[in-house]
Design a protein around this motif. Sequence first.
Motif, PDB file in Angstrom:
ATOM      1  N   ALA A  72      46.073  27.247  58.941  1.00 44.61           N
ATOM      2  CA  ALA A  72      46.969  27.050  57.801  1.00 44.61           C
ATOM      3  C   ALA A  72      46.226  27.468  56.542  1.00 44.61           C
ATOM      4  CB  ALA A  72      47.418  25.598  57.700  1.00 44.61           C
ATOM      5  N   ASN A  73      46.809  28.384  55.799  1.00 47.95           N
ATOM      6  CA  ASN A  73      46.184  28.922  54.601  1.00 47.95           C
ATOM      7  C   ASN A  73      47.225  29.128  53.506  1.00 47.95           C
ATOM      8  OD1 ASN A  73      43.259  29.623  55.472  1.00 47.95           O
ATOM      9  ND2 ASN A  73      44.519  30.514  57.097  1.00 47.95           N
ATOM     10  N   CYS A  74      46.740  29.254  52.269  1.00 52.51           N
ATOM     11  CA  CYS A  74      47.601  29.527  51.117  1.00 52.51           C
ATOM     12  C   CYS A  74      47.307  30.902  50.541  1.00 52.51           C
ATOM     13  CB  CYS A  74      47.369  28.498  50.010  1.00 52.51           C
ATOM     14  SG  CYS A  74      48.207  26.936  50.260  1.00 52.51           S
ATOM     15  N   ILE A  75      48.346  31.548  50.087  1.00 54.04           N
ATOM     16  CA  ILE A  75      48.210  32.738  49.255  1.00 54.04           C
ATOM     17  C   ILE A  75      48.623  32.352  47.843  1.00 54.04           C
ATOM     18  CG2 ILE A  75      49.078  35.061  48.788  1.00 54.04           C
ATOM     19  CD1 ILE A  75      49.401  35.447  51.779  1.00 54.04           C
ATOM     20  N   CYS A  76      47.748  32.622  46.875  1.00 50.28           N
ATOM     21  CA  CYS A  76      47.987  32.215  45.494  1.00 50.28           C
ATOM     22  C   CYS A  76      47.964  33.445  44.587  1.00 50.28           C
ATOM     23  CB  CYS A  76      46.931  31.211  45.046  1.00 50.28           C
ATOM     24  SG  CYS A  76      46.857  29.715  46.052  1.00 50.28           S
ATOM     25  N   PRO A  77      49.104  34.116  44.414  1.00 50.28           N
ATOM     26  CA  PRO A  77      49.127  35.295  43.541  1.00 50.28           C
ATOM     27  C   PRO A  77      49.044  34.908  42.070  1.00 50.28           C
ATOM     28  CG  PRO A  77      50.997  35.246  45.077  1.00 50.28           C
ATOM     29  CD  PRO A  77      50.388  33.884  45.058  1.00 50.28           C
ATOM     30  N   GLY A  78      48.522  35.829  41.285  1.00 50.73           N
ATOM     31  CA  GLY A  78      48.528  35.687  39.840  1.00 50.73           C
ATOM     32  C   GLY A  78      48.546  37.062  39.214  1.00 50.73           C
ATOM     33  N   GLY A  79      49.586  37.365  38.450  1.00 53.37           N
ATOM     34  CA  GLY A  79      49.682  38.684  37.847  1.00 53.37           C
ATOM     35  C   GLY A  79      50.163  39.758  38.793  1.00 53.37           C
ATOM     36  N   ALA A  80      50.752  39.352  39.909  1.00 54.01           N
ATOM     37  CA  ALA A  80      51.339  40.305  40.851  1.00 54.01           C
ATOM     38  C   ALA A  80      52.848  40.218  40.731  1.00 54.01           C
ATOM     39  CB  ALA A  80      50.899  40.016  42.276  1.00 54.01           C
ATOM     40  N   GLN A  81      53.504  41.352  40.664  1.00 57.39           N
ATOM     41  CA  GLN A  81      54.950  41.389  40.465  1.00 57.39           C
ATOM     42  C   GLN A  81      55.685  41.642  41.766  1.00 57.39           C
ATOM     43  OE1 GLN A  81      55.265  44.315  37.102  1.00 57.39           O
ATOM     44  NE2 GLN A  81      56.481  42.669  36.224  1.00 57.39           N
ATOM     45  N   SER A  82      56.630  40.760  42.051  1.00 58.55           N
ATOM     46  CA  SER A  82      57.543  41.026  43.148  1.00 58.55           C
ATOM     47  C   SER A  82      58.719  41.827  42.613  1.00 58.55           C
ATOM     48  CB  SER A  82      58.028  39.715  43.774  1.00 58.55           C
ATOM     49  OG  SER A  82      58.679  38.910  42.814  1.00 58.55           O
ATOM     50  N   PRO A  83      59.469  42.505  43.488  1.00 60.97           N
ATOM     51  CA  PRO A  83      60.588  43.318  43.003  1.00 60.97           C
ATOM     52  C   PRO A  83      61.561  42.507  42.152  1.00 60.97           C
ATOM     53  CG  PRO A  83      60.135  43.802  45.295  1.00 60.97           C
ATOM     54  CD  PRO A  83      59.265  42.631  44.928  1.00 60.97           C
ATOM     55  N   GLY A  84      61.931  43.054  40.993  1.00 59.89           N
ATOM     56  CA  GLY A  84      62.865  42.383  40.106  1.00 59.89           C
ATOM     57  C   GLY A  84      62.215  41.531  39.041  1.00 59.89           C
TER      58      GLY A  84
END
Length: 246
Positions: free
Chosen positions: A181-193
């Motif tokens: 079990a792990n987390c992904i923690c984005p910062g400053g990454a843009q998803s579509p829209g």
Amino acid sequence: MNTGLEGKTVLVAESVTNFGRTTAVAFAKEGANLVLASAQGSEALAETAKQVSDQGVRVITGVCATGNSSQLNELAQQGAAEFGHIDVLVNNTMVPVTPRSFSDLTFDGWKQKIETELQGTFFICQGILPLLVQNDWGRVINFSGQSAFEGTDAGSSASEFGIIGLTRGIAREYGKNNITANCICPGGAQSPGDSDTQAFPPSERDPLPRWGKPEEIAYLAVSIAGEDAGYITGQCLVANGGKYLL
């Protein structure tokens, strides 16, 4: 890299918004079958399903209201019956909010953030983990965010750090079942829209002074779901171009 995901079944909870669609397609490119859940409605969900099926894999979908554990569990059982097993959970139930001071944070805003993200993660994980235990193998990947570390606003920080704590508890308890079990923690990454007004925009001080790409976030999910990632658990993968260093 051979991820060993061909023929596996991946359930993506919220497969339309945030990085859900891009991540679902990335798993499909590895040969995984997909179970796609979304609260965004059948039309948006159908677009994700089309992009997934275009990769030559099988897919089933279900419109599930955020936080409705019975709807999601029913879809998961349907996926297990169709494909024989559920192997990977990607929990992408994040609510974007405009950062605000604690004095301006309403209880309704706090409640929406906690109920959708943290409480939703609890229900999703509790419903899917028994299916992973049946296989004595599995991957749980929960999305959190940089607010957990930087404290942009109290609601986001509390919810996102809570997801990290919940994930680490799962990692410790279910390691004996070959489940990570792990987390992904984005910062400053843009998803579509996304708009350019979101939190953590690029800065000249960043080691990588640009927006992150959704494909770069999806790559992390595929990587830690792979067969050879079985010794990585209880971790936060902070994909932020170096904005915040753990």
